[in-house]
Design an enzyme around this catalytic site. Structure first.
Site, mmCIF file in Angstrom:
data_model
loop_
_atom_site.group_PDB
_atom_site.id
_atom_site.type_symbol
_atom_site.label_atom_id
_atom_site.label_comp_id
_atom_site.label_asym_id
_atom_site.label_seq_id
_atom_site.Cartn_x
_atom_site.Cartn_y
_atom_site.Cartn_z
ATOM 1 N N GLY A 43 0.831 -1.204 0.000
ATOM 2 C CA GLY A 43 0.000 0.000 0.000
ATOM 3 C C GLY A 43 0.863 1.251 0.000
ATOM 4 O O GLY A 43 0.490 2.284 0.560
ATOM 5 N N SER A 45 1.608 3.183 -2.476
ATOM 6 C CA SER A 45 1.361 4.136 -3.566
ATOM 7 C C SER A 45 0.481 5.303 -3.138
ATOM 8 O O SER A 45 0.212 6.200 -3.934
ATOM 9 C CB SER A 45 0.712 3.415 -4.752
ATOM 10 O OG SER A 45 -0.549 2.895 -4.370
ATOM 11 N N ASP A 94 -2.394 -7.911 -5.922
ATOM 12 C CA ASP A 94 -3.496 -7.772 -4.976
ATOM 13 C C ASP A 94 -3.115 -8.632 -3.767
ATOM 14 O O ASP A 94 -2.805 -9.820 -3.938
ATOM 15 C CB ASP A 94 -4.789 -8.287 -5.622
ATOM 16 C CG ASP A 94 -6.015 -8.017 -4.755
ATOM 17 O OD1 ASP A 94 -5.889 -8.070 -3.516
ATOM 18 O OD2 ASP A 94 -7.085 -7.770 -5.332
ATOM 19 N N SER A 171 -1.836 -1.017 12.044
ATOM 20 C CA SER A 171 -3.156 -1.238 12.634
ATOM 21 C C SER A 171 -3.897 0.085 12.595
ATOM 22 O O SER A 171 -3.866 0.798 11.581
ATOM 23 C CB SER A 171 -2.993 -1.798 14.049
ATOM 24 O OG SER A 171 -4.245 -1.979 14.651
ATOM 25 N N TYR A 185 -13.985 -3.419 10.352
ATOM 26 C CA TYR A 185 -12.645 -2.818 10.351
ATOM 27 C C TYR A 185 -11.924 -3.110 11.674
ATOM 28 O O TYR A 185 -10.771 -3.538 11.687
ATOM 29 C CB TYR A 185 -12.774 -1.313 10.114
ATOM 30 C CG TYR A 185 -11.454 -0.583 10.010
ATOM 31 C CD1 TYR A 185 -10.602 -0.791 8.934
ATOM 32 C CD2 TYR A 185 -11.063 0.334 10.983
ATOM 33 C CE1 TYR A 185 -9.399 -0.106 8.834
ATOM 34 C CE2 TYR A 185 -9.870 1.024 10.887
ATOM 35 C CZ TYR A 185 -9.042 0.806 9.807
ATOM 36 O OH TYR A 185 -7.849 1.484 9.713
ATOM 37 N N LYS A 189 -8.474 -5.241 12.438
ATOM 38 C CA LYS A 189 -7.291 -4.656 13.089
ATOM 39 C C LYS A 189 -7.004 -5.307 14.445
ATOM 40 O O LYS A 189 -5.847 -5.459 14.827
ATOM 41 C CB LYS A 189 -7.462 -3.134 13.229
ATOM 42 C CG LYS A 189 -7.577 -2.382 11.890
ATOM 43 C CD LYS A 189 -6.300 -2.485 11.045
ATOM 44 C CE LYS A 189 -6.335 -1.575 9.825
ATOM 45 N NZ LYS A 189 -5.117 -1.652 9.002
#
Ligand SMILES: NC(=O)C1=CN([C@@H]2O[C@H](COP(=O)(O)OP(=O)(O)OC[C@H]3O[C@@H](n4cnc5c(N)ncnc54)[C@H](OP(=O)(O)O)[C@@H]3O)[C@@H](O)[C@H]2O)C=CC1
Ligand SMILES: CCCCCCCCCCCCCCCC(=O)[C@@H](N)CO
Length: 324
Positions: A43, A45, A94, A171, A185, A189
């Site tokens: 992640g 980007s 992915d 997290s 979510y 986490k």
């Protein structure tokens, strides 16, 4: 006994407590060097991951970022080139696809610092979420992190550079407390916490050190999207809690990783939450362990006050919606 005797006794017990904690806190303190080492950020980007990639480059690391969208990856690479004059590597996968992840990780070469930062979030009541949205949040955030770790771990263990290395998980403060709107979510986490605690025991013998980072609300493209559709109660409850810039969170995260901290907080509220939620988690710093031991009772009272205000908001909200 006189007052001075009492204070001497108190002082002595605190010193004994400090010595005791210094002897027993585990794992042992460590430092993870970043310069000239390979930092791999999923992640990377966008948002926090992109800020982290830029800062790791500025500290002299070789950086690889992983994400799905090749255009965003290319843009991130160009923006880091423009601001630092350094090239980073990009890999496309992915995190849900283990074979794609394995190919991407292997093409990047042995990793010294693995940051599982990728993540998705939406705030809706569980009743208003389709199963496929719930599966996506838990799949990407939790199972995706398993895929990344499974793909990278063997290489990290077999590294020829014997210095300490790190596996870090992004997290959230919502990995420390569940709040209205974040059932899936928070579950993802909180899941990372169990993963991280157990993993640390499995990899400590290989000098691999696990960090769990707990950012508050952070100004990123994903937050801007989520904000458009939040349940009103989520807004009310999160209203007073602090938010940060992606660069500030990245700085705290990188410092936490370098110091080998298991829990990494990002602001003062986060510091208090880390003490409150320390529970059975590992602690490297005997000073932090000391703070935890002496303040846990008082902070539990503070936590109960927070719950009181949150439940009052819920009660008021539903009382109003019944009248309307
Ligand atoms: N912003 C916030 O308020 C907070 C965020 N966090 C956590 O920080 C992390 C980063 O969040 P943030 O920077 O806001 O998010 P962004 O949406 O800005 O960035 C998310 C990154 O993850 C990548 N990604 C998403 N899904 C996948 C996937 N299935 N496979 C591979 N890569 C994927 C995205 O690229 P692409 O879409 O191209 O795949 C992008 O690079 C997340 O784990 C989030 O939960 C924690 C606390 C607060
Ligand atoms: C004195 C003790 C302090 C206790 C205060 C507790 C406050 C809890 C607030 C939790 C906010 C979490 C935001 C994370 C947002 C996030 O992860 C995004 N991805 C989703 O928006």
């Amino acid at each position: 006994m006189s007052g001075t005797d009492l204070s001497l006794l108190l002082l002595l017990s605190l010193i004994l407590l400090l010595i005791f904690l210094k002897l027993i806190t585990r794992p042992h303190p460590t430092k993870i060097p970043i310069k000239s080492r390979h930092v791999f950020i999923t992640g990377g980007s966008s948002g926090i991951g992109l800020a982290l990639a830029r800062q790791a480059v500025a500290e002299g690391a070789r950086v690889t970022i992983l994400a799905r969208d090749i255009t965003k990856l290319e843009q991130a690479k160009a923006s880091i080139r423009a601001s630092t004059g350094t090239e980073i590597d990009i890999v496309c996968a992915d995190v849900l696809d283990f074979n794609a992840v394995k190919t991407a990780v292997e093409s990047a070469g042995v990793i010294d610092v693995l940051v599982c930062n990728h993540g998705v979030f939406f705030a809706y009541e569980v009743e208003n979420m389709e199963m496929n949205m719930i599966e996506n949040i838990i799949g990407v955030n939790l199972i995706g992190s398993f895929n990344i770790v499974k793909a990278a771990l063997a290489g990290m263990k077999k590294r020829t550079d014997r210095r300490p290395v790190s596996i870090a998980f992004m997290s959230s403060q919502l990995g420390q407390v569940g709040i209205y709107g974040y059932t899936a979510y928070s579950a993802s986490k909180f899941g990372l916490r169990g993963f991280a605690e157990a993993l640390q025991q499995e990899v400590i013998a290989d000098d691999i050190h696990v960090s769990l980072i707990f950012p508050p609300e952070t100004d990123t493209p994903a937050l801007a999207e989520e904000n458009k559709r939040r349940p009103p109660l989520t807004n009310i409850i999160l209203g007073s809690s602090g938010s940060m810039k992606a660069d500030e969170v990245a700085k705290k995260a990188l410092n936490g990783i370098k110091s080998g901290s298991f829990f990494v907080h990002c602001n003062f509220e986060g510091y208090l939450m880390s003490i409150m939620t320390a529970g059975l988690s590992p602690q490297r710093s005997y000073l932090m362990a000391f703070v935890e031991v002496v303040s846990v009772g008082v902070l539990r009272i503070v936590a109960l006050c927070f719950q009181w205000t949150w439940y009052r908001s819920v009660e008021k909200y539903y009382a109003k919606s019944k009248r309307a």
